[in-house]
Design a protein around this motif. Structure first.
Motif, short mmCIF file in Angstrom:
data_model
loop_
_atom_site.label_atom_id
_atom_site.label_comp_id
_atom_site.label_asym_id
_atom_site.label_seq_id
_atom_site.Cartn_x
_atom_site.Cartn_y
_atom_site.Cartn_z
N GLN A 144 0.69 -1.05 0.18
CA GLN A 144 0.00 -0.19 -0.18
C GLN A 144 1.13 1.06 0.15
O GLN A 144 0.64 2.07 0.92
N ARG A 145 2.04 0.86 -1.32
CA ARG A 145 3.06 2.68 -0.75
C ARG A 145 2.73 2.68 -2.44
O ARG A 145 2.67 2.35 -3.65
N CYS A 146 2.60 4.02 -2.59
CA CYS A 146 2.35 4.30 -4.13
C CYS A 146 3.64 4.90 -5.26
O CYS A 146 2.96 4.36 -6.35
N THR A 147 4.48 3.76 -4.57
CA THR A 147 5.96 3.92 -5.38
C THR A 147 6.00 2.66 -5.23
O THR A 147 7.24 2.16 -5.46
N ALA A 148 4.99 1.33 -4.59
CA ALA A 148 5.47 -0.25 -4.50
C ALA A 148 5.24 -1.05 -6.38
O ALA A 148 4.95 -0.20 -6.44
N VAL A 149 6.19 -1.52 -6.14
CA VAL A 149 6.17 -2.50 -7.48
C VAL A 149 4.98 -3.55 -7.60
O VAL A 149 4.99 -3.52 -6.56
N SER A 150 4.46 -3.65 -8.67
CA SER A 150 3.60 -4.10 -8.86
C SER A 150 3.28 -4.68 -9.94
O SER A 150 2.77 -6.05 -9.80
N ARG A 151 4.58 -4.99 -11.13
CA ARG A 151 4.60 -5.58 -12.20
C ARG A 151 6.70 -5.63 -11.98
O ARG A 151 7.41 -5.30 -11.37
N VAL A 152 6.35 -6.59 -12.62
CA VAL A 152 7.54 -7.80 -12.42
C VAL A 152 7.66 -7.33 -13.73
O VAL A 152 7.12 -9.19 -14.07
N LEU A 153 8.59 -7.55 -15.19
CA LEU A 153 8.77 -7.23 -16.57
C LEU A 153 10.24 -8.44 -16.47
O LEU A 153 11.21 -8.09 -15.90
N VAL A 154 9.95 -9.83 -16.77
CA VAL A 154 11.43 -10.36 -16.92
C VAL A 154 11.82 -10.88 -17.96
O VAL A 154 11.21 -11.38 -18.59
N ARG A 155 13.17 -10.56 -18.49
CA ARG A 155 12.71 -11.36 -19.69
C ARG A 155 13.10 -12.82 -19.40
O ARG A 155 13.12 -13.29 -18.47
N ARG A 156 12.68 -13.72 -20.39
CA ARG A 156 11.78 -14.92 -20.63
C ARG A 156 12.91 -15.83 -19.84
O ARG A 156 12.58 -16.66 -19.41
N ALA A 157 14.28 -15.79 -20.53
CA ALA A 157 14.90 -16.47 -20.41
C ALA A 157 14.96 -16.94 -17.68
O ALA A 157 15.53 -17.53 -17.41
N LEU A 158 15.42 -15.82 -17.48
CA LEU A 158 15.09 -15.24 -16.24
C LEU A 158 13.88 -15.61 -15.77
O LEU A 158 13.70 -15.83 -14.09
N GLY A 159 12.70 -16.37 -16.07
CA GLY A 159 10.98 -16.27 -15.61
C GLY A 159 11.31 -16.54 -14.60
O GLY A 159 10.84 -16.91 -13.58
N GLU A 160 11.54 -18.43 -15.02
CA GLU A 160 11.25 -19.15 -14.14
C GLU A 160 11.49 -19.39 -13.10
O GLU A 160 11.48 -19.35 -11.33
N ARG A 161 13.44 -18.69 -12.57
CA ARG A 161 13.67 -18.66 -11.44
C ARG A 161 13.50 -17.33 -10.73
O ARG A 161 13.16 -17.00 -8.91
N VAL A 162 12.98 -16.21 -11.13
CA VAL A 162 12.47 -15.07 -10.89
C VAL A 162 11.19 -14.99 -10.05
O VAL A 162 11.10 -14.85 -9.02
N ALA A 163 10.01 -16.11 -11.11
CA ALA A 163 9.37 -16.61 -9.86
C ALA A 163 9.48 -17.15 -9.05
O ALA A 163 8.38 -17.19 -8.04
N LYS A 164 10.42 -18.19 -9.06
CA LYS A 164 10.77 -19.02 -8.15
C LYS A 164 11.03 -18.49 -6.69
O LYS A 164 10.60 -18.88 -5.30
N GLY A 165 12.13 -17.28 -7.47
CA GLY A 165 12.30 -16.68 -5.79
C GLY A 165 11.68 -15.69 -5.42
O GLY A 165 11.58 -15.08 -3.88
N LEU A 166 10.96 -15.15 -6.28
CA LEU A 166 9.67 -14.18 -5.50
C LEU A 166 8.81 -15.10 -4.88
O LEU A 166 8.19 -14.84 -3.40
N ALA A 167 8.06 -16.06 -5.20
CA ALA A 167 7.54 -16.59 -4.37
C ALA A 167 8.13 -17.24 -3.33
O ALA A 167 7.62 -17.59 -1.86
N GLN A 168 8.87 -17.59 -2.67
CA GLN A 168 9.34 -18.15 -1.58
C GLN A 168 9.53 -17.09 -0.71
O GLN A 168 9.51 -16.87 0.84
#
Length: 479
Positions: free
Chosen positions: A279-303
């Motif tokens: 609930q911050r106006c500057t909070a990150v709401s979207r993560v745009l990730v290069r497809r080659a890194l997508g799986e690692r980013v999703a897993k890391g953020l989920a953890q």
């Protein structure tokens, strides 16, 4: 904890038969505060008192005004625990975050006073005619109305009060109906320290807000909140043509193109997205990730999301407090449900939580949505909750197109070691604030604001604030 306040008008707390009440979002059955709502007559009185106080205040030299306000900042720091507890009781964020908010507010305010001192003087401009001196000077605007939101009950009011009073104006604050306690404490601290009527606090809903922003005696309106309310304020100020400074919504993105240390990158992204329950106006709401890194980013953020401890902000072990009020909780729930229906994959969270000892609290699990389509609501519309939408892209051209294809333009970040990619981001990203290789936390002395639907008028914080809080005058002096 129980707060009982009326409206502060001309140095006196005024009661009213009509009240609004606040509750603890961690325990909604627990009342926190009762506040007397202002009437239309009180609005007239407050504007008159502000005008009278401002006429005397503006005549003081800038150093004297700044010294007085610096003592007010000292008083805020001396009362930081009381203020932090008030914030957490009504807003829900952790005490650690509330203390950080107060520290940030004081830091910004002190830097703002420095800008006041450097912007106060006249500026001499070469004349086109012999025997004439040209001077450009700035004067206090007058009576400033500040409509402030519920997510930062101290920092946002102070972001408006400091430049308003520093530049020689008077300020009338209308805090959010959900979190008024902190603004009342600020008013209490100002009483006897600042001239009566210079800083006033009025409570109420949209009717009082409309009466304030459209009042003929008001010269400037500063607002932080939703785009919808911002549009209504623009319409209301047609009555008095008051100057506007509006900080509105955002759909902030982080672009992860490449990173030497992906873990460090994701630590920053998770913090920038999920603190204050998103609930911050500057909070990150979207993560745009290069497809080659997508799986690692999703897993890391989920953890990271799954490890966060959700609970009462008063509990020292809590890392994430509740959403502030029921309608916002329902909005977040609805947004996640819609994202599911549009094909997003929930890899963490996605639902409300029950916290032991906090039955009925507005807790929402930190949520990671993967495989979000760029055209979907989750990728384009503001959620304002603990939710991250992950969008995959192939080329940096795609990333820029997705990044800019939203109505908002507040802040964005890029993680990359490619100098050409960084240069393109700085040149092409359509936001008011840009960060490279770090999260979206702004400095206390830099201009703060957005473009597109994220802002109207001069930025707050920094030297650009003078354009709103003062008026400019060209003077021609013939010798």
């Amino acid at each position: 904890m129980k707060f009982v306040y009326g409206s502060l008008i001309g140095g006196i707390w005024r009661d009213s038969p009509s009240t609004l009440r606040t509750v603890n979002p961690a325990r909604p059955s627990q009342p926190v505060g009762t506040y007397g709502q202002a009437t239309a007559a009180m609005v007239d009185e407050a504007v008159a008192a502000a005008a009278a106080a401002q006429r005397a205040w503006r005549k003081l030299p800038a150093p004297e005004r700044c010294a007085s306000f610096a003592r007010f900042i000292d008083a805020i720091e001396a009362n930081k625990e009381r203020l932090a507890e008030a914030i957490t009781a009504e807003q829900g964020k952790t005490l650690l975050e509330s203390r950080g908010e107060i520290a940030k507010a004081c830091s910004e305010s002190r830097f703002m006073l420095q800008h006041v001192m450097t912007a106060e003087g006249t500026r001499h401009v070469p004349a086109l005619r012999a025997g004439v001196r040209n001077i450009v000077l700035r004067r206090p605007r007058g009576v400033i109305v500040a409509i402030t939101p519920w997510n930062f009950p101290v920092m946002t009011p102070m972001r408006k009060i400091a430049p308003a009073l520093g530049f020689g104006n008077a300020a009338i604050i209308k805090p959010s109906e959900f979190t008024p306690a902190a603004a009342c404490i600020l008013g209490e601290l100002a009483t006897g320290m600042l001239p009566d009527g210079l800083l006033q606090v009025l409570h109420g809903g949209p009717d009082i807000g409309n009466a304030l922003v459209g009042h003929r005696g008001v010269h400037g309106v500063t607002f932080t909140g939703s785009v919808g309310t911002g549009r209504r304020i623009i319409a209301a100020t047609a009555n008095n043509l008051a100057e506007l400074s509006l900080e509105l919504g955002g759909k902030n993105a982080v672009v992860i193109h490449d990173a030497d240390d992906l873990d460090a990158c994701l630590d920053q992204v998770a913090s920038a997205a999920l603190m204050c329950s998103g609930q911050r106006c500057t909070a990150v709401s979207r993560v745009l990730v290069r497809r080659a890194l997508g799986e690692r980013v999703a897993k890391g953020l989920a953890q990271r999301a799954s490890r966060m401890r959700v609970g009462d902000g008063m509990d020292a072990a809590t890392q994430l407090g509740p959403v502030t009020h029921l309608s916002q909780f329902e909005h977040v729930m609805s947004a996640v449900s819609k994202a599911r229906s549009e094909g997003a994959l929930v890899v963490a969270g996605g639902q409300g939580l029950e916290v032991q000892g906090c039955e009925g609290g507005y807790f929402f699990a930190p949520t990671i949505l993967d495989r979000v389509e760029p055209h979907s609501a989750a990728a384009r519309e503001e959620i304002f909750g603990p939710v991250i939408s992950i969008v995959h892209y192939d080329t940096f051209d795609d990333a820029i197109a997705i990044l800019n294809n939203v109505d908002y333009g507040l802040t964005a970040a890029l993680f990359s070691n490619d100098a050409k990619v960084i240069a393109r981001f700085v040149e092409e990203c359509e936001t008011g604030m840009l960060h490279v290789n770090h999260g979206t936390v702004p400095d206390s002395h830099m201009p703060f604001g957005g473009i597109k639907a994220s802002g109207v008028g001069a930025y707050s914080v920094g030297p650009s604030a003078a354009a709103f809080y003062t008026t400019e005058h060209s003077v021609y002096l013939e010798n």
